[in-house]
Design a protein around this motif. Sequence first.
Motif, PDB file in Angstrom:
ATOM      1  N   THR A  34      80.247  39.254  19.206  1.00  0.00           N
ATOM      2  CA  THR A  34      80.570  39.875  17.919  1.00  0.00           C
ATOM      3  C   THR A  34      81.321  38.888  17.033  1.00  0.00           C
ATOM      4  O   THR A  34      81.705  37.798  17.471  1.00  0.00           O
ATOM      5  CB  THR A  34      81.464  41.107  18.128  1.00  0.00           C
ATOM      6  N   ALA A  35      81.567  39.290  15.802  1.00  0.00           N
ATOM      7  CA  ALA A  35      82.359  38.461  14.893  1.00  0.00           C
ATOM      8  C   ALA A  35      83.769  38.237  15.450  1.00  0.00           C
ATOM      9  O   ALA A  35      84.324  37.148  15.325  1.00  0.00           O
ATOM     10  CB  ALA A  35      82.424  39.118  13.513  1.00  0.00           C
ATOM     11  N   ALA A  36      84.335  39.252  16.078  1.00  0.00           N
ATOM     12  CA  ALA A  36      85.673  39.100  16.678  1.00  0.00           C
ATOM     13  C   ALA A  36      85.636  38.104  17.841  1.00  0.00           C
ATOM     14  O   ALA A  36      86.562  37.302  17.999  1.00  0.00           O
ATOM     15  CB  ALA A  36      86.191  40.457  17.157  1.00  0.00           C
ATOM     16  N   ASP A  37      84.576  38.160  18.643  1.00  0.00           N
ATOM     17  CA  ASP A  37      84.423  37.190  19.732  1.00  0.00           C
ATOM     18  C   ASP A  37      84.361  35.781  19.166  1.00  0.00           C
ATOM     19  O   ASP A  37      85.026  34.859  19.653  1.00  0.00           O
ATOM     20  CB  ASP A  37      83.129  37.451  20.528  1.00  0.00           C
ATOM     21  N   TRP A  38      83.530  35.617  18.141  1.00  0.00           N
ATOM     22  CA  TRP A  38      83.376  34.296  17.541  1.00  0.00           C
ATOM     23  C   TRP A  38      84.689  33.826  16.929  1.00  0.00           C
ATOM     24  O   TRP A  38      85.045  32.651  17.034  1.00  0.00           O
ATOM     25  CB  TRP A  38      82.265  34.309  16.490  1.00  0.00           C
ATOM     26  N   GLN A  39      85.434  34.706  16.295  1.00  0.00           N
ATOM     27  CA  GLN A  39      86.725  34.349  15.700  1.00  0.00           C
ATOM     28  C   GLN A  39      87.676  33.800  16.755  1.00  0.00           C
ATOM     29  O   GLN A  39      88.311  32.770  16.560  1.00  0.00           O
ATOM     30  CB  GLN A  39      87.343  35.574  15.009  1.00  0.00           C
TER      31      GLN A  39
END
Length: 159
Positions: A86-91
Amino acid sequence: MIDHDSIHKELTVGQLAARSGVAVTALHFYETKGLIKSQRNQGNQRRYPRSVLRRVALIKVAQRLGIPLAEIGRALATLPDDRAPTAADWQRLSEQWSRELDERIQQLSLLRERLNLCIGCGCLSMDGCPLRNQGDYLGETGQGARLLEPDAPNDDLPS
């Protein structure tokens, strides 16, 4: 028109290669290293969930940044296998890798500044580097290019 049934189907290795732009051999290599996973169908052919597309994209971006595959594998191991990152994982991953890139940029900048001054003092510069390694001072602190190694003690070196 988009075939909505095909969106949820698993991908063959050829389809994954075509969609990701990564060679089949590289995908097989990633799988042997545990970076991606497939399941086998009744004919013993690999089938990949579509979420693997994001994992492959993440691998390629990380490789482009110069992150070693072992580190990429450790990062991917923190992600769930049953969904795309997810975007949070990537962040979270990008913040960690950004710090590592900043350190590498600092090391490369130092290397560039010293490139014309010496070859790293400690290997071939015993006589040719009286300013940075007078009397082969660095020869006593260890082997190799002492000034260019990030973990080498450089604080008390003559300037």
